[in-house]
Structures are given as structure tokens and as C-alpha cells.
Design a protein around this motif. Structure first.
Motif, PDB file in Angstrom:
ATOM      1  N   GLY A  23      68.357 -66.737  52.850  1.00  0.00           N
ATOM      2  CA  GLY A  23      67.337 -66.244  53.787  1.00  0.00           C
ATOM      3  C   GLY A  23      67.529 -66.746  55.205  1.00  0.00           C
ATOM      4  N   LEU A  24      68.635 -66.370  55.816  1.00  0.00           N
ATOM      5  CA  LEU A  24      68.901 -66.848  57.172  1.00  0.00           C
ATOM      6  C   LEU A  24      67.919 -66.251  58.188  1.00  0.00           C
ATOM      7  N   LYS A  25      67.601 -64.964  58.035  1.00  0.00           N
ATOM      8  CA  LYS A  25      66.664 -64.340  58.984  1.00  0.00           C
ATOM      9  C   LYS A  25      65.280 -64.972  58.903  1.00  0.00           C
ATOM     10  N   PRO A  26      64.678 -65.071  57.697  1.00  0.00           N
ATOM     11  CA  PRO A  26      63.383 -65.748  57.655  1.00  0.00           C
ATOM     12  C   PRO A  26      63.467 -67.219  58.035  1.00  0.00           C
ATOM     13  N   GLY A  27      64.606 -67.842  57.765  1.00  0.00           N
ATOM     14  CA  GLY A  27      64.770 -69.228  58.189  1.00  0.00           C
ATOM     15  C   GLY A  27      64.730 -69.357  59.700  1.00  0.00           C
ATOM     16  N   ALA A  28      65.437 -68.450  60.388  1.00  0.00           N
ATOM     17  CA  ALA A  28      65.440 -68.460  61.854  1.00  0.00           C
ATOM     18  C   ALA A  28      64.051 -68.156  62.408  1.00  0.00           C
ATOM     19  N   ALA A  29      63.308 -67.301  61.705  1.00  0.00           N
ATOM     20  CA  ALA A  29      61.960 -66.951  62.163  1.00  0.00           C
ATOM     21  C   ALA A  29      60.973 -68.093  61.940  1.00  0.00           C
ATOM     22  N   SER A  30      61.244 -68.938  60.959  1.00  0.00           N
ATOM     23  CA  SER A  30      60.294 -69.994  60.600  1.00  0.00           C
ATOM     24  C   SER A  30      60.522 -71.293  61.356  1.00  0.00           C
ATOM     25  N   THR A  31      61.761 -71.549  61.778  1.00  0.00           N
ATOM     26  CA  THR A  31      62.059 -72.843  62.385  1.00  0.00           C
ATOM     27  C   THR A  31      61.308 -73.030  63.695  1.00  0.00           C
ATOM     28  N   ARG A  32      60.889 -74.268  63.905  1.00  0.00           N
ATOM     29  CA  ARG A  32      60.193 -74.603  65.140  1.00  0.00           C
ATOM     30  C   ARG A  32      61.126 -75.259  66.150  1.00  0.00           C
ATOM     31  N   ASN A  33      62.185 -75.898  65.651  1.00  0.00           N
ATOM     32  CA  ASN A  33      63.091 -76.600  66.562  1.00  0.00           C
ATOM     33  C   ASN A  33      64.498 -76.007  66.595  1.00  0.00           C
ATOM     34  N   GLY A  34      64.694 -74.889  65.858  1.00  0.00           N
ATOM     35  CA  GLY A  34      65.981 -74.199  65.896  1.00  0.00           C
ATOM     36  C   GLY A  34      67.025 -74.752  64.947  1.00  0.00           C
ATOM     37  N   LYS A  35      66.629 -75.671  64.038  1.00  0.00           N
ATOM     38  CA  LYS A  35      67.592 -76.256  63.101  1.00  0.00           C
ATOM     39  C   LYS A  35      67.187 -75.894  61.666  1.00  0.00           C
ATOM     40  N   VAL A  36      68.051 -75.118  61.029  1.00  0.00           N
ATOM     41  CA  VAL A  36      67.764 -74.595  59.694  1.00  0.00           C
ATOM     42  C   VAL A  36      68.817 -75.105  58.713  1.00  0.00           C
ATOM     43  N   GLY A  37      68.394 -75.831  57.705  1.00  0.00           N
ATOM     44  CA  GLY A  37      69.311 -76.272  56.666  1.00  0.00           C
ATOM     45  C   GLY A  37      69.467 -75.188  55.615  1.00  0.00           C
ATOM     46  N   VAL A  38      70.691 -75.024  55.119  1.00  0.00           N
ATOM     47  CA  VAL A  38      70.968 -74.021  54.090  1.00  0.00           C
ATOM     48  C   VAL A  38      71.580 -74.718  52.883  1.00  0.00           C
ATOM     49  N   LEU A  39      70.846 -74.707  51.773  1.00  0.00           N
ATOM     50  CA  LEU A  39      71.329 -75.250  50.501  1.00  0.00           C
ATOM     51  C   LEU A  39      71.896 -74.099  49.690  1.00  0.00           C
ATOM     52  N   ALA A  55      69.272 -69.976  66.598  1.00  0.00           N
ATOM     53  CA  ALA A  55      69.079 -70.949  65.521  1.00  0.00           C
ATOM     54  C   ALA A  55      70.414 -71.529  65.077  1.00  0.00           C
ATOM     55  N   ASP A  56      70.429 -72.826  64.835  1.00  0.00           N
ATOM     56  CA  ASP A  56      71.608 -73.497  64.295  1.00  0.00           C
ATOM     57  C   ASP A  56      71.429 -73.658  62.793  1.00  0.00           C
ATOM     58  N   PHE A  57      72.428 -73.234  62.031  1.00  0.00           N
ATOM     59  CA  PHE A  57      72.380 -73.312  60.582  1.00  0.00           C
ATOM     60  C   PHE A  57      73.258 -74.471  60.107  1.00  0.00           C
ATOM     61  N   LEU A  58      72.636 -75.411  59.426  1.00  0.00           N
ATOM     62  CA  LEU A  58      73.313 -76.592  58.915  1.00  0.00           C
ATOM     63  C   LEU A  58      73.619 -76.339  57.444  1.00  0.00           C
ATOM     64  N   LEU A  59      74.896 -76.225  57.096  1.00  0.00           N
ATOM     65  CA  LEU A  59      75.296 -75.771  55.769  1.00  0.00           C
ATOM     66  C   LEU A  59      75.550 -76.947  54.834  1.00  0.00           C
ATOM     67  N   GLY A  79      67.909 -83.095  61.693  1.00  0.00           N
ATOM     68  CA  GLY A  79      66.734 -82.512  62.338  1.00  0.00           C
ATOM     69  C   GLY A  79      66.222 -81.222  61.743  1.00  0.00           C
ATOM     70  N   ALA A  80      66.721 -80.802  60.600  1.00  0.00           N
ATOM     71  CA  ALA A  80      66.272 -79.537  60.022  1.00  0.00           C
ATOM     72  C   ALA A  80      64.769 -79.578  59.745  1.00  0.00           C
ATOM     73  N   ASP A  81      64.061 -78.551  60.202  1.00  0.00           N
ATOM     74  CA  ASP A  81      62.633 -78.439  59.891  1.00  0.00           C
ATOM     75  C   ASP A  81      62.364 -77.281  58.932  1.00  0.00           C
ATOM     76  N   THR A  82      63.433 -76.604  58.509  1.00  0.00           N
ATOM     77  CA  THR A  82      63.350 -75.485  57.575  1.00  0.00           C
ATOM     78  C   THR A  82      64.541 -75.591  56.633  1.00  0.00           C
ATOM     79  N   ASP A 133      56.260 -81.399  56.008  1.00  0.00           N
ATOM     80  CA  ASP A 133      56.064 -80.242  56.885  1.00  0.00           C
ATOM     81  C   ASP A 133      57.265 -79.300  56.897  1.00  0.00           C
ATOM     82  N   VAL A 134      58.370 -79.666  56.251  1.00  0.00           N
ATOM     83  CA  VAL A 134      59.555 -78.802  56.224  1.00  0.00           C
ATOM     84  C   VAL A 134      59.238 -77.521  55.451  1.00  0.00           C
ATOM     85  N   VAL A 135      59.610 -76.382  56.028  1.00  0.00           N
ATOM     86  CA  VAL A 135      59.347 -75.077  55.417  1.00  0.00           C
ATOM     87  C   VAL A 135      60.483 -74.736  54.462  1.00  0.00           C
TER      88      VAL A 135
END
Length: 280
Positions: free
Chosen positions: A101-117, A141-145, A180-183, A209-211
Motif C-alpha cells: 500500500g504505497l499510495k495509502p502510505g504516502a497519503a497517511s504519513t505526516r513526516n514523509g517517511k513510510v516504512g515498508v515491511l 514520500a520516502d519509502f524505507l524498505l 523516523g517512519a511514522d507509517t 501513533d504509527v499508522v
């Protein structure tokens, strides 16, 4: 010709697709469903892409013999590897894949850092990487893989709350939090099945608070849209919807998974799918 009364085929490398199945049942309660767990061949994430493609096509062919009207590829690795080939083989059939869910992840992040498991195979896929780059360019958005080696296996073994699974989650999640991932995107359909354990890791880290992004709901909504567009929705008021399951491994193990994870007990049949031979 596809019939509204025909079943929907859903398949995964194992029990992870049950996290998608439950959303489909909730949103489309009148539909007949067939579920295929390819547990004898799991995990897909450590196998060459051409082998995964051949296996996925074999399973789709098997489900087609049961007259399915749509296919849901309830596996991120299989989607990345084979959804294009599936659509080429079955051009008239609605086919829905599962993508991280990269698109919803980018939409949800508050600081632009999205972790992807996700599995290593998913994160190495050219389709996934192209999608990552596209969404990064569009949103910033930056995606941390983070590849989660062995986690899907733990879930297959029903080790949802074991110490080993908890240690894996700590090992995979903390580096993302440290960056720094918040999502966090749950980029494998197995992972929502350990959502409670993930939430405990976040709580212990003081990061409740992480989404968390689970794409099962979006898959079910997309399936409903495609069926409606093709006039293939099964009407309410017909005979009750049925669920039948198949597995390439143990029917008893899949029965336990249905009971423990979803609280239901559908008929489960063991079937043999030939191991694909891939030309070199």
C-alpha cells in the motif's frame, strides 16, 4: 461466458490470503468463494520469479476448471511476479492483485517517511520499484524498505504470538522507527495476521501513533467495482453464499488456520498441483 452465480477464486502461497478473504466476505457477503492455499510451495518470496510465475499460472488454471468468474491474487509476491501474465492468459476475467500500500502510505504519513515491511522478492521486483519511484516523485514520500525474512513462515506455522515471532518483529520494525517512519505498510498479506503483535512492538517503543496500512480492504473494494462494471455481482436473496478451500499441503492445517484466524470451518480439500518446469 462468465456468470454472476460463479465463484470468485482467491489464492495465496499459504494462509496470508485469509487476511484478504475476510475483507471480501465482509464487503461481498453474497458471493461464492474458492480459496487456494499453496502451502506446499511456500514461501514464494525466496523463489526465482519465473518459477513463481509458472506456479501462479498453474493454480489459476486449476481454479478456472471450477468456473471462477474472477481471480484475486492474495499474495504480494505473486502479484508483483505474475499479475501481467495472468491478465494476458485470462483477458475476459476480472483479476485483482495485491500490491504493497504505497499510495495509502504516502497519503497517511505526516513526516514523509513510510516504512515498508515485505518479502525480499516483493521488494526486489521491478514493478514494485517502479511504483515506489513513481509515488515518491508524485508525493515526495520516502519509502524505507525492510525485507522480513522468515516472518511469513512463522505465520504459516501459526506462530502468531511466539517469542521468536516477537523477536523478528522487533528486529525488522525498530530500524524503520529509528529512521523516523511514522507509517508502516504491511506489504505481505500474511502480516495483518500479526497486527496485534506489531502494535505491541510499537507500544513498547513508545510509538503507538504509527499508522499501519493493510490493503485488504482496498482489494475487496476494487473487486466489487470490477464485478459491478462487468455485471457479475451475485444478487442478494439467492441461495446462501458458499466457501470452499483447497490446499496443496495439509487440509487439517488449513482447517486449523481458518478456525483460529477467522473463526469459520469451511470444507477443505487437498489437491496436487504439479511443480512447474521452467525452461532455461
Amino acid at each position: 461466458m462468465l456468470s454472476p452465480d460463479a465463484p470468485i477464486g482467491i489464492f495465496d502461497s499459504g494462509v496470508g490470503g485469509l487476511s484478504v478473504l475476510r475483507h471480501i466476505q465482509a464487503q461481498l457477503p453474497h458471493e461464492h468463494l474458492l480459496y487456494f492455499a499453496d502451502s506446499s510451495f511456500a514461501p514464494y518470496g525466496d523463489k526465482p520469479e519465473d518459477v513463481v510465475v509458472a506456479r501462479v499460472l498453474s493454480i489459476a488454471d486449476y481454479l478456472a476448471t471450477h468456473g471462477v468468474k474472477a481471480l484475486v491474487v492474495a499474495c504480494n509476491t505473486a502479484t508483483v511476479a505474475a499479475v501481467r501474465e495472468l491478465r494476458e492468459r485470462y483477458p475476459a476475467m476480472p483479476i485483482v492483485g495485491v500490491e504493497p500500500g504505497l499510495k495509502p502510505g504516502a497519503a497517511s504519513t505526516r513526516n514523509g517517511k513510510v516504512g515498508v515491511l515485505a518479502t525480499e522478492r516483493t521488494l526486489l521486483g521491478s514493478k514494485f520499484l517502479a511504483l515506489r519511484d513513481q509515488i515518491h516523485e508524485a508525493t515526495g514520500a520516502d519509502f524505507l524498505l525492510q525485507p522480513c525474512v522468515g516472518l511469513a513462515d512463522q505465520i504459516e506455522f501459526k506462530e502468531l504470538d511466539s517469542g521468536e515471532t516477537a523477536a523478528m518483529l522487533e528486529r525488522y520494525i525498530h530500524p524503520l522507527l529509528d529512521q523516523g517512519a511514522d507509517t508502516l505498510v504491511l506489504g505481505c498479506t500474511h502480516y495483518p495476521l500479526v497486527r496485534a503483535s506489531i502494535e505491541r512492538v510499537l507500544a513498547r517503543a513508545g510509538r503507538a501513533d504509527v499508522v499501519l496500512i493493510d490493503t485488504g480492504d482496498a482489494v475487496a473494494r476494487q473487486l466489487a467495482r470490477l464485478l459491478e462494471a462487468e455485471h457479475l455481482l451475485r444478487p442478494a436473496g439467492e441461495q446462501p453464499a458458499s466457501l470452499t478451500a483447497f490446499t496443496s499441503a495439509s487440509s487439517a492445517a488449513l482447517t486449523v488456520a481458518f478456525t483460529s484466524l477467522l473463526g469459520i470451518d469451511p470444507p477443505v480439500h487437498e489437491v496436487e498441483i504439479a511443480v512447474p518446469v521452467v525452461s532455461q
